[in-house]
Design an enzyme around this catalytic site. Structure first.
Site, mmCIF file in Angstrom:
data_model
loop_
_atom_site.group_PDB
_atom_site.id
_atom_site.type_symbol
_atom_site.label_atom_id
_atom_site.label_comp_id
_atom_site.label_asym_id
_atom_site.label_seq_id
_atom_site.Cartn_x
_atom_site.Cartn_y
_atom_site.Cartn_z
ATOM 1 N N ASP A 1 0.844 -1.198 0.000
ATOM 2 C CA ASP A 1 0.000 0.000 0.000
ATOM 3 C C ASP A 1 0.876 1.243 0.000
ATOM 4 O O ASP A 1 2.019 1.198 0.445
ATOM 5 C CB ASP A 1 -0.833 0.077 1.296
ATOM 6 C CG ASP A 1 -1.673 -1.144 1.520
ATOM 7 O OD1 ASP A 1 -2.047 -1.786 0.530
ATOM 8 O OD2 ASP A 1 -1.923 -1.448 2.698
HETATM 9 N N1 URA Z 1 -0.835 -5.927 4.191
HETATM 10 C C1 URA Z 1 -1.333 -4.690 4.166
HETATM 11 O O1 URA Z 1 -2.308 -4.399 4.832
HETATM 12 N N2 URA Z 1 -0.722 -3.776 3.397
HETATM 13 C C2 URA Z 1 0.362 -4.029 2.670
HETATM 14 O O2 URA Z 1 0.882 -3.139 1.996
HETATM 15 C C3 URA Z 1 0.874 -5.328 2.704
HETATM 16 C C4 URA Z 1 0.258 -6.260 3.474
#
Ligand code: URA
Length: 246
Positions: free
Chosen positions: A105
């Protein structure tokens, strides 16, 4: 008969400086061809020979390249962003086009692989690979042993139950979470499901890959050993054999 091209020409094209400085790399014994120290005058075929500089695979035009990036907060994991935001590709200097393996993310930090090896990328992200991904999650509050047990055993998300995970409390409000799936925003959603929103998330391991010394925003090429371990982890046995010096 095709004799291949002069090694210094291949190295220069792969970004190791001028042909002259690549000749110096060769005479210093820092270049290997298929595991043997190269000599000035050697010729190579980039689709056959494994060329390394200082033990790291050289990104010759036809070869596959592998980078490890420590993604900082606020950078998007996409090849190009219509909104013009900084992307992970801006942080990796590769002479050939690479793409991120899976995604983090925008607000997640930590390790991300970038490569032009489509097969490895596909296998690493395929749900059946079960590759372990380890995260440090700073959460609101301090999860109780019961909340941690729920995270371990599986929690109900809107796309189904999560598989068993390894979860441990590092300190107050800080969890180490290892998952073997790769669903969208999975760690954040798991923590929210047990009442503890994530305030900071850092990926610290991808299968066999870890690097606590890589600073946020910097990247490096994977060593041949690391690439082999990754291939081993996803069952690319034929490909491992082709990276072995003969
Ligand atoms: N889990 C998440 O919530 N975000 C990420 O970027 C990777 C794993």
């Amino acid at each position: 008969m095709d004799e291949g091209e002069r090694l210094q020409k291949t190295l220069a094209r792969a970004g190791f400086g001028s042909r002259r400085s690549c000749e110096i790399l060769i005479t210093e014994g820092r270049v290997t061809i298929d595991g043997r120290v190269a000599e000035l005058g050697n010729r190579v075929k980039t689709d056959e020979n494994i060329i390394c500089v200082d033990g790291t695979l050289a990104p010759t035009a036809q070869s596959t390249v592998y980078y490890l990036l420590n993604k900082p907060d606020g950078v998007v994991t996409t090849a190009s962003d219509p909104q013009g935001r900084a992307t992970v590709l801006d942080l990796v200097e590769s002479p050939v086009r690479v793409f991120p393996v899976g995604r983090l993310d925008m607000n997640t930090e930590g390790l991300l692989i970038l490569t032009n090896d489509g097969r490895l990328a596909h296998l690493l992200t395929h749900p059946s690979s079960g590759i372990a991904k380890e995260y440090l999650a700073r959460v609101e509050g301090d999860p109780s042993p019961a909340a941690i047990r729920r995270l371990r055993e599986g929690v109900e998300l809107d796309d189904g139950m999560t598989s068993p995970a390894q979860v441990s409390r590092v300190s107050e409000g800080l969890l180490r979470i290892v998952i073997h799936e790769g669903r969208n925003r999975q760690v954040r959603r798991m923590c929210t499901a047990v009442g503890h929103d994530v305030t900071r998330l850092v990926r610290t391991r991808i299968g066999p890959l870890q690097d606590a010394t890589l600073t946020p925003g910097s990247s490096r090429q994977l060593s041949l050993g690391e690439v082999r371990k990754l291939m081993e982890a996803v069952g690319m046995t034929d490909e491992i054999a082709s990276t072995m010096p003969s």
